[in-house]
Design an enzyme around this catalytic site. Structure first.
Site, short mmCIF file in Angstrom:
data_model
loop_
_atom_site.label_atom_id
_atom_site.label_comp_id
_atom_site.label_asym_id
_atom_site.label_seq_id
_atom_site.Cartn_x
_atom_site.Cartn_y
_atom_site.Cartn_z
N CYS A 9 -3.73 10.68 1.00
CA CYS A 9 -3.04 9.40 0.84
C CYS A 9 -1.66 9.59 0.27
CB CYS A 9 -3.85 8.51 -0.11
SG CYS A 9 -5.57 8.47 0.35
N LYS B 275 0.83 -1.21 0.00
CA LYS B 275 0.00 0.00 0.00
C LYS B 275 0.87 1.27 0.00
CE LYS B 275 -3.36 2.88 0.88
NZ LYS B 275 -4.50 3.13 0.04
N1 SAJ Z 1 -1.67 14.64 -9.50
C1 SAJ Z 1 -0.80 15.40 -10.26
N2 SAJ Z 1 -0.41 14.94 -11.49
C2 SAJ Z 1 -0.87 13.75 -11.99
C3 SAJ Z 1 -1.75 12.97 -11.20
C4 SAJ Z 1 -2.15 13.44 -9.95
O1 SAJ Z 1 -0.36 16.49 -9.87
O2 SAJ Z 1 -0.47 13.42 -13.13
C5 SAJ Z 1 -2.10 15.13 -8.15
C6 SAJ Z 1 -3.59 15.37 -8.03
O3 SAJ Z 1 -3.96 16.61 -8.52
C7 SAJ Z 1 -3.77 15.26 -6.52
C8 SAJ Z 1 -2.75 14.20 -6.11
O4 SAJ Z 1 -1.83 14.12 -7.20
O5 SAJ Z 1 -3.46 16.46 -5.88
C9 SAJ Z 1 -3.32 12.82 -5.82
O6 SAJ Z 1 -4.34 12.48 -6.75
P1 SAJ Z 1 -4.58 10.98 -7.30
O7 SAJ Z 1 -5.72 11.01 -8.21
O8 SAJ Z 1 -3.29 10.48 -7.86
O9 SAJ Z 1 -4.85 10.11 -6.00
P2 SAJ Z 1 -5.88 10.10 -4.74
O10 SAJ Z 1 -5.17 10.72 -3.57
O11 SAJ Z 1 -7.22 10.62 -5.08
O12 SAJ Z 1 -6.02 8.50 -4.50
C10 SAJ Z 1 -4.86 7.72 -4.31
C11 SAJ Z 1 -4.88 6.53 -5.28
N3 SAJ Z 1 -3.55 5.93 -5.35
C12 SAJ Z 1 -2.92 5.70 -6.52
O13 SAJ Z 1 -3.38 6.03 -7.60
C13 SAJ Z 1 -1.60 4.99 -6.43
C14 SAJ Z 1 -5.90 5.50 -4.82
O14 SAJ Z 1 -5.84 4.34 -5.61
C15 SAJ Z 1 -5.64 5.14 -3.34
O15 SAJ Z 1 -6.61 4.22 -2.86
C16 SAJ Z 1 -5.74 6.37 -2.52
O16 SAJ Z 1 -4.72 7.29 -2.97
C17 SAJ Z 1 -5.54 6.00 -1.05
O17 SAJ Z 1 -6.54 5.94 -0.29
O18 SAJ Z 1 -4.41 5.68 -0.68
#
Ligand code: SAJ
Length: 401
Positions: free
Chosen positions: A259, A205
């Site tokens: 997360c 995780k």
């Molecule tokens: N972000 C960027 N650039 C990108 C992708 C995302 O700047 O290319 C930023 C987003 O704007 C945001 C942050 O990253 O601020 C996180 O967004 P996210 O969509 O990557 O993830 P979360 O926090 O909504 O959900 C994550 C997920 N983890 C992964 O994709 C590895 C989800 O599967 C997990 O279950 C969740 O964390 C968790 O509960 O841990």
């Protein structure tokens, strides 16, 4: 054991409640346990206290049918699930005291043959620690219960679907525990169930979210290099990604949510000497937020020098990522708050939120009309290729390229 086990779910938050409701929807009796009386009362009315698509209808149904009941105390059950928060204490040290408190809460009701599963994001070694805690207080259970770790990995906003369809990594403290936990998850998970040990499942995780953090940090670092070099980072990434084995993510104002910006510290705090990239990624992503705020302040100061008056800055988006209303740990919100604290004239826009207690929110159109500088902080679909009416633009998220 009966093919339909009875279940206790400790922690009825963003993961616990949807999981409890999904299990109950398979005709399994679930008792949801939460320390907050108002949460218990809300659920027992068939209502919910969190925002998540499709959850309200599901909870209403399972409570009405009698499969889900909430309580502030645990009862005897075949399976116990723990989905409580693991926040920080001190300098990014994970705090597992809620997991320990949840264990203490179920301890008096555990019988021989019970299966206990931890789902809370946890530092490596937590499941073994919980085993010690259980046996220190109930030594007669030694060799008679099953204990496993199985992290959730769902995306907020799509939780119900992902809970059912995503693969899971399941790690017991011994093989019998792993097998028993796999048997249990088969009742409600359609994704593949991958067997491992508890430490690997815990690390899995943390590594998933750290991997994403590191990749986003690379994109954010590139964006700052390109800014200095006078190169359009979006064009650059698009071109580089034409390589069949390159897939660079998108830069933004930093990394938010509860997360990805948190879990890497669980590795860094335990393995400080070895976690060099993981720590650097966290620092780069945090620095990107500061960098964005500084960039806007400089733009505003240049405007003032040129025009002899303060610039009005429309800040487009406050949420932690596109197309959601969640402001927790949001880098965009941090940028806006910093500018407001420093006395800049801000027109904050967040189309997914009706109002804010801390700042006035503007409609997109009004903010752009009134602004001297338009700053895109989150690439919400409402902002894509919007008419910026010839205003000066700072686009951190590729909204209008
Ligand atoms: N972000 C960027 N650039 C990108 C992708 C995302 O700047 O290319 C930023 C987003 O704007 C945001 C942050 O990253 O601020 C996180 O967004 P996210 O969509 O990557 O993830 P979360 O926090 O909504 O959900 C994550 C997920 N983890 C992964 O994709 C590895 C989800 O599967 C997990 O279950 C969740 O964390 C968790 O509960 O841990």
């Amino acid at each position: 054991m009966d093919s339909k086990p009875s279940v206790v779910m400790v922690g009825l938050g963003y993961i616990g409640l949807p999981t409890a409701a999904l299990i109950a929807s398979k005709g399994i009796n679930v008792t949801g346990v939460d320390i907050h009386q108002n949460v218990v009362d809300t659920i027992n009315k068939g209502e919910i206290h969190i925002v998540e698509p499709d959850l309200d209808g599901l909870v209403h149904y399972v409570v009405k049918e009698g499969f889900l009941k909430a309580s502030t105390t645990s009862i005897e059950a075949d399976v116990y699930l723990i989905a409580v928060p693991t926040p920080f204490k001190g300098e990014f040290e994970p705090d597992i005291s809620y997991v320990e408190a949840a264990t203490n809460a179920i301890l008096p009701t555990i019988n021989d043959g019970a299966l206990i599963i931890i789902e809370s994001t946890s530092p490596v070694g937590t499941t073994e620690k919980i085993q010690e805690l259980i046996f220190s207080k109930r030594p007669e259970l030694k060799g008679k219960i099953y204990l496993a770790y199985c992290p959730e990995r769902v995306l907020p906003g799509n939780v119900i679907h992902e809970l059912e369809h995503n693969d899971r990594a399941i790690g017991g403290i011994n093989e019998a525990s792993t097998e028993k936990a796999v048997w249990f998850y088969k009742h409600f998970v359609k994704g593949e169930l991958h067997k491992t040990n508890s430490k690997t499942a815990e690390m899995c995780k943390l590594v998933e979210n750290s991997s994403r953090d590191v990749q986003i940090a690379f994109a954010n670092e590139l964006s700052m290099i390109c800014d200095k070099a006078g190169i359009n980072v979006w064009e650059l990434i698009k071109l580089a990604n034409k390589h069949p084995r390159v897939n660079i993510l998108q830069p933004g104002t930093g990394v938010g949510g509860h997360c990805i910006a948190v879990d890497p510290w669980f590795i860094v705090s335990k393995f400080p000497d070895e976690s060099k990239i993981i720590r650097a990624a966290r620092e780069i992503n945090n620095y990107k937020t500061e960098w964005a705020a500084e960039k806007l302040k400089n733009k505003a100061l240049q405007f003032k020098i040129k025009n002899g008056r303060d610039a009005k800055i429309a800040c487009m988006g406050l949420a932690f990522k596109p197309n959601i209303d969640d402001l927790r740990e949001s880098p965009a919100l941090r940028v806006v708050e910093e500018l407001i604290t420093d006395g800049f004239d801000i027109l904050a826009v967040e189309p997914n939120v009706a109002s804010s207690k801390t700042m006035q929110l503007y409609l997109t159109e009004d903010a752009i009309n009134e602004a001297d500088i338009v700053a895109f902080l989150v690439s919400h679909r409402e902002f894509k290729n919007i008419d910026i009416k010839g205003k000066e633009v700072v686009d951190f998220v590729n909204c209008i390229s």
